[in-house]
Design a protein around this motif. Structure first.
Motif, mmCIF file in Angstrom:
data_model
loop_
_atom_site.group_PDB
_atom_site.id
_atom_site.type_symbol
_atom_site.label_atom_id
_atom_site.label_comp_id
_atom_site.label_asym_id
_atom_site.label_seq_id
_atom_site.Cartn_x
_atom_site.Cartn_y
_atom_site.Cartn_z
ATOM 1 N N ALA A 17 0.928 -1.333 0.110
ATOM 2 C CA ALA A 17 -0.020 0.156 -0.128
ATOM 3 C C ALA A 17 0.848 1.358 -0.157
ATOM 4 C CB ALA A 17 -0.608 -0.006 1.168
ATOM 5 N N PRO A 18 0.407 2.457 -0.550
ATOM 6 C CA PRO A 18 1.344 3.607 -0.394
ATOM 7 C C PRO A 18 1.199 4.174 1.049
ATOM 8 C CG PRO A 18 -0.929 3.884 -1.311
ATOM 9 C CD PRO A 18 -0.908 2.530 -1.247
ATOM 10 N N ALA A 19 2.560 4.956 1.173
ATOM 11 C CA ALA A 19 2.610 5.305 2.701
ATOM 12 C C ALA A 19 1.589 5.823 3.542
ATOM 13 C CB ALA A 19 4.035 6.205 2.569
ATOM 14 N N GLY A 20 0.705 6.657 2.654
ATOM 15 C CA GLY A 20 -0.395 7.358 3.491
ATOM 16 C C GLY A 20 -1.254 6.364 3.852
ATOM 17 N N ALA A 21 -1.290 5.105 3.279
ATOM 18 C CA ALA A 21 -2.502 4.085 3.721
ATOM 19 C C ALA A 21 -1.995 3.331 4.886
ATOM 20 C CB ALA A 21 -2.543 3.304 2.375
ATOM 21 N N LEU A 22 -0.764 3.436 5.293
ATOM 22 C CA LEU A 22 -0.276 2.790 6.756
ATOM 23 C C LEU A 22 -0.671 3.364 8.013
ATOM 24 C CD1 LEU A 22 3.186 2.109 5.419
ATOM 25 C CD2 LEU A 22 1.282 0.601 4.850
ATOM 26 N N PRO A 23 -1.317 2.358 8.609
ATOM 27 C CA PRO A 23 -1.575 3.005 10.156
ATOM 28 C C PRO A 23 -0.129 3.255 10.724
ATOM 29 C CG PRO A 23 -2.236 0.540 9.608
ATOM 30 C CD PRO A 23 -1.428 0.950 8.350
ATOM 31 N N THR A 24 -0.372 4.435 11.447
ATOM 32 C CA THR A 24 0.740 4.805 12.292
ATOM 33 C C THR A 24 0.522 4.647 13.868
ATOM 34 O OG1 THR A 24 -0.323 7.135 12.189
ATOM 35 C CG2 THR A 24 1.259 6.397 10.382
ATOM 36 N N LYS A 25 -0.628 4.438 14.146
ATOM 37 C CA LYS A 25 -0.945 4.275 15.687
ATOM 38 C C LYS A 25 -1.292 2.890 15.791
ATOM 39 C CE LYS A 25 -2.982 7.378 18.408
ATOM 40 N NZ LYS A 25 -4.627 7.775 18.709
ATOM 41 N N LEU A 26 -0.025 2.064 16.348
ATOM 42 C CA LEU A 26 -0.364 0.542 16.451
ATOM 43 C C LEU A 26 -0.530 -0.010 17.710
ATOM 44 C CD1 LEU A 26 2.741 -0.300 13.858
ATOM 45 C CD2 LEU A 26 0.374 0.250 13.361
ATOM 46 N N LEU A 27 -1.537 -1.120 17.841
ATOM 47 C CA LEU A 27 -1.701 -1.568 19.072
ATOM 48 C C LEU A 27 -1.084 -3.218 18.979
ATOM 49 C CD1 LEU A 27 -4.991 -3.326 19.754
ATOM 50 C CD2 LEU A 27 -4.983 -1.303 18.179
ATOM 51 N N ASN A 28 -0.773 -3.553 20.020
ATOM 52 C CA ASN A 28 -0.016 -5.326 20.174
ATOM 53 C C ASN A 28 -1.292 -6.151 20.869
ATOM 54 O OD1 ASN A 28 1.137 -7.012 22.247
ATOM 55 N ND2 ASN A 28 2.397 -7.108 20.278
ATOM 56 N N SER A 29 -2.055 -5.560 21.685
ATOM 57 C CA SER A 29 -2.867 -6.240 22.379
ATOM 58 C C SER A 29 -4.327 -5.584 22.710
ATOM 59 C CB SER A 29 -2.224 -6.996 23.775
ATOM 60 O OG SER A 29 -3.189 -7.559 24.692
ATOM 61 N N GLU A 30 -3.979 -4.735 23.553
ATOM 62 C CA GLU A 30 -5.338 -4.028 23.855
ATOM 63 C C GLU A 30 -4.896 -2.410 23.943
ATOM 64 O OE1 GLU A 30 -7.337 -5.048 27.240
ATOM 65 O OE2 GLU A 30 -7.206 -7.339 26.822
ATOM 66 N N GLN A 31 -6.239 -1.489 23.626
ATOM 67 C CA GLN A 31 -5.806 -0.153 23.702
ATOM 68 C C GLN A 31 -7.212 0.439 24.000
ATOM 69 O OE1 GLN A 31 -3.423 1.720 20.606
ATOM 70 N NE2 GLN A 31 -4.184 3.575 21.004
ATOM 71 N N THR A 32 -7.223 1.610 24.663
ATOM 72 C CA THR A 32 -8.597 2.324 25.043
ATOM 73 C C THR A 32 -8.591 3.657 24.522
ATOM 74 O OG1 THR A 32 -8.689 0.939 27.008
ATOM 75 C CG2 THR A 32 -10.180 3.018 26.797
ATOM 76 N N LEU A 33 -9.341 4.089 23.630
ATOM 77 C CA LEU A 33 -9.187 5.476 23.236
ATOM 78 C C LEU A 33 -10.524 6.318 23.766
ATOM 79 C CD1 LEU A 33 -8.865 4.575 19.367
ATOM 80 C CD2 LEU A 33 -6.969 5.271 20.986
ATOM 81 N N HIS A 34 -10.314 7.497 24.019
ATOM 82 C CA HIS A 34 -11.571 8.158 24.644
ATOM 83 C C HIS A 34 -11.476 9.393 23.645
ATOM 84 C CE1 HIS A 34 -11.671 6.523 28.452
ATOM 85 N NE2 HIS A 34 -10.095 6.362 28.286
ATOM 86 N N LEU A 35 -12.788 9.439 22.844
ATOM 87 C CA LEU A 35 -13.114 10.266 21.749
ATOM 88 C C LEU A 35 -14.507 10.628 21.768
ATOM 89 C CD1 LEU A 35 -10.836 8.568 19.096
ATOM 90 C CD2 LEU A 35 -10.387 10.776 19.825
ATOM 91 N N ASN A 36 -14.737 12.083 21.502
ATOM 92 C CA ASN A 36 -16.202 12.377 21.464
ATOM 93 C C ASN A 36 -17.175 11.841 22.479
ATOM 94 O OD1 ASN A 36 -15.538 13.428 19.125
ATOM 95 N ND2 ASN A 36 -16.042 11.671 17.737
ATOM 96 N N GLY A 37 -16.329 11.968 23.711
ATOM 97 C CA GLY A 37 -17.227 11.485 24.839
ATOM 98 C C GLY A 37 -17.657 10.059 25.087
ATOM 99 N N ALA A 38 -16.832 9.378 24.258
ATOM 100 C CA ALA A 38 -17.161 7.990 24.269
ATOM 101 C C ALA A 38 -15.800 7.194 24.492
ATOM 102 C CB ALA A 38 -17.552 7.487 22.912
ATOM 103 N N THR A 39 -16.051 6.076 25.204
ATOM 104 C CA THR A 39 -14.846 5.008 25.244
ATOM 105 C C THR A 39 -14.735 4.092 24.407
ATOM 106 O OG1 THR A 39 -14.925 5.636 27.856
ATOM 107 C CG2 THR A 39 -13.602 3.652 27.020
ATOM 108 N N LEU A 40 -13.530 3.857 23.539
ATOM 109 C CA LEU A 40 -13.654 2.720 22.647
ATOM 110 C C LEU A 40 -12.445 1.751 23.039
ATOM 111 C CD1 LEU A 40 -14.281 5.340 21.108
ATOM 112 C CD2 LEU A 40 -13.352 4.438 19.191
ATOM 113 N N ALA A 41 -13.068 0.675 23.373
ATOM 114 C CA ALA A 41 -11.842 -0.565 23.750
ATOM 115 C C ALA A 41 -11.649 -1.206 22.669
ATOM 116 C CB ALA A 41 -12.478 -1.433 24.646
ATOM 117 N N LEU A 42 -10.216 -1.315 22.138
ATOM 118 C CA LEU A 42 -9.757 -2.022 21.118
ATOM 119 C C LEU A 42 -9.017 -3.187 21.523
ATOM 120 C CD1 LEU A 42 -10.246 0.630 19.968
ATOM 121 C CD2 LEU A 42 -8.007 0.598 18.431
ATOM 122 N N LYS A 43 -9.414 -4.384 21.180
ATOM 123 C CA LYS A 43 -8.815 -5.710 21.693
ATOM 124 C C LYS A 43 -8.455 -6.730 20.338
ATOM 125 C CE LYS A 43 -9.658 -9.118 25.150
ATOM 126 N NZ LYS A 43 -10.541 -9.666 26.022
#
Ligand code: ZN
Length: 285
Positions: A125-151
């Motif tokens: 994929a072209p460089a701009g298509a590559l994810p730059t924030k990477l997780l390995n196991s779990e990550q929690t994001l707080h955005l727009n007043g919501a909690t997003l749990a990535l697993k």
């Protein structure tokens, strides 16, 4: 369409298909019609998209997103590396989206990757298509007043699958570990595992309640009872194919025995039919 490459089928469908928008709850909506399902969270921090659809649908997706709110698109999460969830990464990044994914999603996108069972080789994929924030196991994001749990699921549909749980709205995107009403694809070329799919299905059933809204990678918006039905189908076909394989039956003999016969009418109408699914199960048990 018989015999046509599934990558081509999905790309062709996305160029012309209409995008259906469904508002759920907690500022979360789903866009259906361009590759895998796209989940959108609107709000002041900018729109958060879970999966990017197919680039050919850019105009329809842009219109659907504009109708939801004026918030710019600031965040994109890829549930895994497959093209029908990441094809739109480059254009979404070009208008300001930062891309989050499992580290294996970046790894597969960054190099030429062949998917044997699709008989298709994807260029890097072209460089701009590559994810730059990477997780390995779990990550929690707080955005727009919501909690997003990535697993991370470990090896399942691929080796890069993650779920995204909107905890306040009680909505979970379980990626391609769940195809609602369709036999699933398992990508052995990039670390998928049939027993891993069953483990993921078990985890999905255990992780939700009757009130949880379940977004599959493919198929209509679902619920716990549909997750259970999918899990039971996987286990049943696995057991039939495994028994025949242990008896020494060849792939051709197992296909001829029609181990998916009870399920073909309901589950066999999308990109993976009963014969293709039997081949995938045979290879994985
Ligand atoms: Zn996939």
């Amino acid at each position: 369409m018989e015999g046509e490459n599934p990558v081509i089928i999905i790309r062709n469908a996305a160029a012309t298909s209409k995008i259906n928008v469904t508002k759920l709850r907690g500022n979360v909506s789903v866009l259906e019609g361009s590759g895998g399902n796209i989940v959108v969270l609107t709000g002041r921090d900018g729109k958060v998209l879970v999966d990017a659809g197919i680039t050919a649908s850019r105009l329809q997706i842009t219109e659907a997103l504009a109708n939801l709110s004026d918030d710019p698109i600031k965040h994109l999460i890829n549930t895994h590396w497959h093209f029908d969830h990441t094809d739109g990464n480059e254009w979404l990044h070009s208008i300001g989206a930062e891309i989050t994914a499992h580290e294996n999603t970046r790894k597969h996108l960054a190099t030429t990757t062949r998917v044997e069972d699709w008989n298709f080789t994807f260029p890097a994929a072209p460089a701009g298509a590559l994810p730059t924030k990477l997780l390995n196991s779990e990550q929690t994001l707080h955005l727009n007043g919501a909690t997003l749990a990535l697993k991370y699921y470990q090896s399942a549909h691929t080796d890069s699958d993650i779920s995204v749980y909107f905890t306040d709205a009680d909505i979970i995107d379980v990626a391609d570990t769940f195809w609602n009403g369709h036999f699933p694809f398992i990508d052995y070329s990039t670390g998928g595992s049939f027993d891993g799919m069953i483990r993921a299905a078990e985890a999905n059933v255990a992780g939700v309640t009757d009130k949880t809204i379940v977004i599959p990678g493919h198929g209509p918006i679902g619920n716990k009872s549909q997750l259970i039905e999918f899990r039971d189908m996987l286990v049943s076909v696995r057991n039939k194919v495994s028994t025949l394989k242990k008896e020494g039956k060849s792939l051709e003999e197992v296909v001829a025995a029609k181990p998916t016969a009870d399920y073909d009418a309901k589950w066999g109408g999308f990109v993976v039919d009963g014969i293709f699914f039997t081949r995938l199960v045979y290879a994985g048990v």
